[in-house]
Scaffold this motif. Structure first.
Motif, PDB file in Angstrom:
ATOM      1  N   ASN A   3       7.346  -7.783 -22.148  1.00 33.08           N
ATOM      2  CA  ASN A   3       7.098  -7.695 -20.705  1.00 33.08           C
ATOM      3  C   ASN A   3       6.470  -9.009 -20.251  1.00 33.08           C
ATOM      4  OD1 ASN A   3       6.293  -7.169 -18.095  1.00 33.08           O
ATOM      5  ND2 ASN A   3       5.462  -5.148 -18.561  1.00 33.08           N
ATOM      6  N   LEU A   4       7.276  -9.905 -19.716  1.00 29.67           N
ATOM      7  CA  LEU A   4       6.789 -11.219 -19.286  1.00 29.67           C
ATOM      8  C   LEU A   4       5.824 -11.126 -18.106  1.00 29.67           C
ATOM      9  CD1 LEU A   4      10.138 -13.205 -19.408  1.00 29.67           C
ATOM     10  CD2 LEU A   4       8.245 -13.351 -21.032  1.00 29.67           C
ATOM     11  N   ALA A   5       5.916 -10.070 -17.319  1.00 24.21           N
ATOM     12  CA  ALA A   5       5.108  -9.946 -16.103  1.00 24.21           C
ATOM     13  C   ALA A   5       3.807  -9.162 -16.304  1.00 24.21           C
ATOM     14  CB  ALA A   5       5.931  -9.268 -15.017  1.00 24.21           C
ATOM     15  N   HIS A   6       3.616  -8.572 -17.475  1.00 18.56           N
ATOM     16  CA  HIS A   6       2.457  -7.703 -17.682  1.00 18.56           C
ATOM     17  C   HIS A   6       1.135  -8.411 -17.382  1.00 18.56           C
ATOM     18  CE1 HIS A   6      -0.372  -5.222 -20.225  1.00 18.56           C
ATOM     19  NE2 HIS A   6       0.130  -4.358 -19.364  1.00 18.56           N
ATOM     20  N   ARG A   7       0.441  -7.887 -16.395  1.00 15.77           N
ATOM     21  CA  ARG A   7      -0.885  -8.359 -15.964  1.00 15.77           C
ATOM     22  C   ARG A   7      -0.919  -9.822 -15.508  1.00 15.77           C
ATOM     23  NH1 ARG A   7      -5.486  -4.804 -17.856  1.00 15.77           N
ATOM     24  NH2 ARG A   7      -4.411  -2.970 -18.564  1.00 15.77           N
ATOM     25  N   ARG A   8       0.212 -10.338 -15.123  1.00 14.66           N
ATOM     26  CA  ARG A   8       0.266 -11.702 -14.586  1.00 14.66           C
ATOM     27  C   ARG A   8      -0.156 -11.698 -13.124  1.00 14.66           C
ATOM     28  NH1 ARG A   8       0.319 -14.648 -19.031  1.00 14.66           N
ATOM     29  NH2 ARG A   8       2.225 -14.439 -20.223  1.00 14.66           N
ATOM     30  N   GLN A   9      -0.549 -12.859 -12.623  1.00 19.08           N
ATOM     31  CA  GLN A   9      -0.951 -12.982 -11.234  1.00 19.08           C
ATOM     32  C   GLN A   9       0.236 -12.691 -10.329  1.00 19.08           C
ATOM     33  OE1 GLN A   9      -2.709 -16.731 -10.251  1.00 19.08           O
ATOM     34  NE2 GLN A   9      -3.453 -15.993  -8.303  1.00 19.08           N
ATOM     35  N   SER A  10      -0.014 -11.908  -9.284  1.00 21.36           N
ATOM     36  CA  SER A  10       1.068 -11.514  -8.390  1.00 21.36           C
ATOM     37  C   SER A  10       0.599 -11.539  -6.947  1.00 21.36           C
ATOM     38  CB  SER A  10       1.562 -10.115  -8.761  1.00 21.36           C
ATOM     39  OG  SER A  10       0.504  -9.192  -8.669  1.00 21.36           O
ATOM     40  N   SER A  11       1.569 -11.526  -6.048  1.00 23.38           N
ATOM     41  CA  SER A  11       1.265 -11.460  -4.619  1.00 23.38           C
ATOM     42  C   SER A  11       2.423 -10.751  -3.928  1.00 23.38           C
ATOM     43  CB  SER A  11       1.053 -12.854  -4.025  1.00 23.38           C
ATOM     44  OG  SER A  11       2.223 -13.631  -4.158  1.00 23.38           O
ATOM     45  N   ALA A  12       2.176 -10.315  -2.708  1.00 17.89           N
ATOM     46  CA  ALA A  12       3.195  -9.608  -1.944  1.00 17.89           C
ATOM     47  C   ALA A  12       3.040  -9.924  -0.470  1.00 17.89           C
ATOM     48  CB  ALA A  12       3.083  -8.104  -2.172  1.00 17.89           C
ATOM     49  N   SER A  13       4.087  -9.641   0.279  1.00 19.86           N
ATOM     50  CA  SER A  13       4.069  -9.890   1.715  1.00 19.86           C
ATOM     51  C   SER A  13       3.065  -8.990   2.423  1.00 19.86           C
ATOM     52  CB  SER A  13       5.464  -9.671   2.289  1.00 19.86           C
ATOM     53  OG  SER A  13       5.923  -8.364   1.953  1.00 19.86           O
ATOM     54  N   SER A  14       2.847  -7.792   1.894  1.00 19.47           N
ATOM     55  CA  SER A  14       1.896  -6.851   2.474  1.00 19.47           C
ATOM     56  C   SER A  14       1.605  -5.758   1.452  1.00 19.47           C
ATOM     57  CB  SER A  14       2.462  -6.228   3.753  1.00 19.47           C
ATOM     58  OG  SER A  14       3.563  -5.386   3.434  1.00 19.47           O
ATOM     59  N   ALA A  15       0.651  -4.905   1.759  1.00 23.56           N
ATOM     60  CA  ALA A  15       0.338  -3.761   0.900  1.00 23.56           C
ATOM     61  C   ALA A  15      -0.124  -2.603   1.764  1.00 23.56           C
ATOM     62  CB  ALA A  15      -0.750  -4.126  -0.108  1.00 23.56           C
ATOM     63  N   ALA A  16       0.348  -1.409   1.434  1.00 22.63           N
ATOM     64  CA  ALA A  16      -0.070  -0.195   2.145  1.00 22.63           C
ATOM     65  C   ALA A  16      -1.409   0.247   1.568  1.00 22.63           C
ATOM     66  CB  ALA A  16       0.971   0.902   1.985  1.00 22.63           C
ATOM     67  N   LEU A  17      -2.477  -0.062   2.266  1.00 22.49           N
ATOM     68  CA  LEU A  17      -3.807   0.246   1.750  1.00 22.49           C
ATOM     69  C   LEU A  17      -4.203   1.695   1.968  1.00 22.49           C
ATOM     70  CD1 LEU A  17      -5.633  -3.023   2.792  1.00 22.49           C
ATOM     71  CD2 LEU A  17      -4.394  -2.509   0.691  1.00 22.49           C
ATOM     72  N   ASN A  18      -3.469   2.409   2.800  1.00 27.87           N
ATOM     73  CA  ASN A  18      -3.785   3.810   3.056  1.00 27.87           C
ATOM     74  C   ASN A  18      -2.744   4.745   2.436  1.00 27.87           C
ATOM     75  OD1 ASN A  18      -1.688   3.189   4.730  1.00 27.87           O
ATOM     76  ND2 ASN A  18      -2.534   4.148   6.556  1.00 27.87           N
ATOM     77  N   ILE A  20      -1.234   7.525   0.227  1.00 29.28           N
ATOM     78  CA  ILE A  20      -1.929   8.754  -0.166  1.00 29.28           C
ATOM     79  C   ILE A  20      -2.295   8.794  -1.641  1.00 29.28           C
ATOM     80  CG2 ILE A  20      -0.932  10.134   1.697  1.00 29.28           C
ATOM     81  CD1 ILE A  20       1.008  11.332  -0.359  1.00 29.28           C
ATOM     82  N   TYR A  21      -1.662   7.971  -2.468  1.00 30.16           N
ATOM     83  CA  TYR A  21      -1.982   7.933  -3.895  1.00 30.16           C
ATOM     84  C   TYR A  21      -2.937   6.803  -4.252  1.00 30.16           C
ATOM     85  CZ  TYR A  21       1.829  11.225  -4.238  1.00 30.16           C
ATOM     86  OH  TYR A  21       2.636  12.311  -4.084  1.00 30.16           O
ATOM     87  N   GLY A  22      -3.360   6.022  -3.298  1.00 32.33           N
ATOM     88  CA  GLY A  22      -4.234   4.874  -3.546  1.00 32.33           C
ATOM     89  C   GLY A  22      -3.613   3.616  -2.984  1.00 32.33           C
ATOM     90  N   ALA A  23      -4.383   2.590  -2.900  1.00 36.32           N
ATOM     91  CA  ALA A  23      -3.902   1.329  -2.330  1.00 36.32           C
ATOM     92  C   ALA A  23      -2.746   0.766  -3.147  1.00 36.32           C
ATOM     93  CB  ALA A  23      -5.047   0.325  -2.266  1.00 36.32           C
ATOM     94  N   GLY A  24      -1.716   0.286  -2.461  1.00 39.70           N
ATOM     95  CA  GLY A  24      -0.516  -0.217  -3.124  1.00 39.70           C
ATOM     96  C   GLY A  24      -0.548  -1.714  -3.320  1.00 39.70           C
ATOM     97  N   TYR A  25      -1.522  -2.215  -4.045  1.00 34.53           N
ATOM     98  CA  TYR A  25      -1.664  -3.658  -4.261  1.00 34.53           C
ATOM     99  C   TYR A  25      -0.553  -4.217  -5.150  1.00 34.53           C
ATOM    100  CZ  TYR A  25      -6.382  -2.998  -2.468  1.00 34.53           C
ATOM    101  OH  TYR A  25      -7.462  -2.682  -1.684  1.00 34.53           O
ATOM    102  N   ALA A  26      -0.247  -5.493  -4.982  1.00 28.72           N
ATOM    103  CA  ALA A  26       0.812  -6.140  -5.767  1.00 28.72           C
ATOM    104  C   ALA A  26       0.538  -6.060  -7.271  1.00 28.72           C
ATOM    105  CB  ALA A  26       0.952  -7.600  -5.334  1.00 28.72           C
ATOM    106  N   GLN A  27      -0.696  -6.243  -7.707  1.00 30.67           N
ATOM    107  CA  GLN A  27      -0.977  -6.245  -9.141  1.00 30.67           C
ATOM    108  C   GLN A  27      -0.673  -4.901  -9.795  1.00 30.67           C
ATOM    109  OE1 GLN A  27      -3.481  -6.825  -6.892  1.00 30.67           O
ATOM    110  NE2 GLN A  27      -5.301  -5.650  -7.419  1.00 30.67           N
ATOM    111  N   ASN A  28      -0.627  -3.825  -9.009  1.00 24.42           N
ATOM    112  CA  ASN A  28      -0.277  -2.516  -9.569  1.00 24.42           C
ATOM    113  C   ASN A  28       1.128  -2.517 -10.167  1.00 24.42           C
ATOM    114  OD1 ASN A  28      -2.714  -1.661  -8.563  1.00 24.42           O
ATOM    115  ND2 ASN A  28      -1.869  -0.308  -7.025  1.00 24.42           N
ATOM    116  N   ALA A  29       2.020  -3.318  -9.616  1.00 26.15           N
ATOM    117  CA  ALA A  29       3.408  -3.338 -10.082  1.00 26.15           C
ATOM    118  C   ALA A  29       3.546  -3.932 -11.476  1.00 26.15           C
ATOM    119  CB  ALA A  29       4.270  -4.128  -9.102  1.00 26.15           C
TER     120      ALA A  29
END
Length: 86
Positions: A3-18, A20-29
């Protein structure tokens, strides 16, 4: 599998912070988990949303496995990209 991407630095155009399962931050992916609480969710289903990860170097990629991260609580064997409406 590597897994080349595992725990690597990431970013996204936006994140759904509300989400219902928790904030959808880019690093979660890229944290290695596949579940509702660990996924990236864009703030809106709009054209132009993106997520990116820094692999630190150029790599030849033969295949990629992409999981939505969403597991339907009504049927855990079925995964979708978005929660079903109530």
């Amino acid at each position: 599998r590597l897994n080349l991407a595992h725990r690597r630095q990431s970013s996204a155009s936006s994140a759904a912070l509300n989400n219902i399962y928790g904030a959808g931050y880019a690093q979660n992916a890229f944290d290695g988990y596949v579940d509702n609480a660990s996924r990236w969710v864009a703030a809106a289903a709009a054209s132009g949303e993106y997520i990116e990860v820094d692999l630190l170097a150029s790599h030849r990629v033969g295949a990629a496995h992409v999981y939505s991260g969403f597991i339907d609580p009504a049927d855990p064997t079925r995964t979708t990209t978005q929660p079903l409406p109530n």
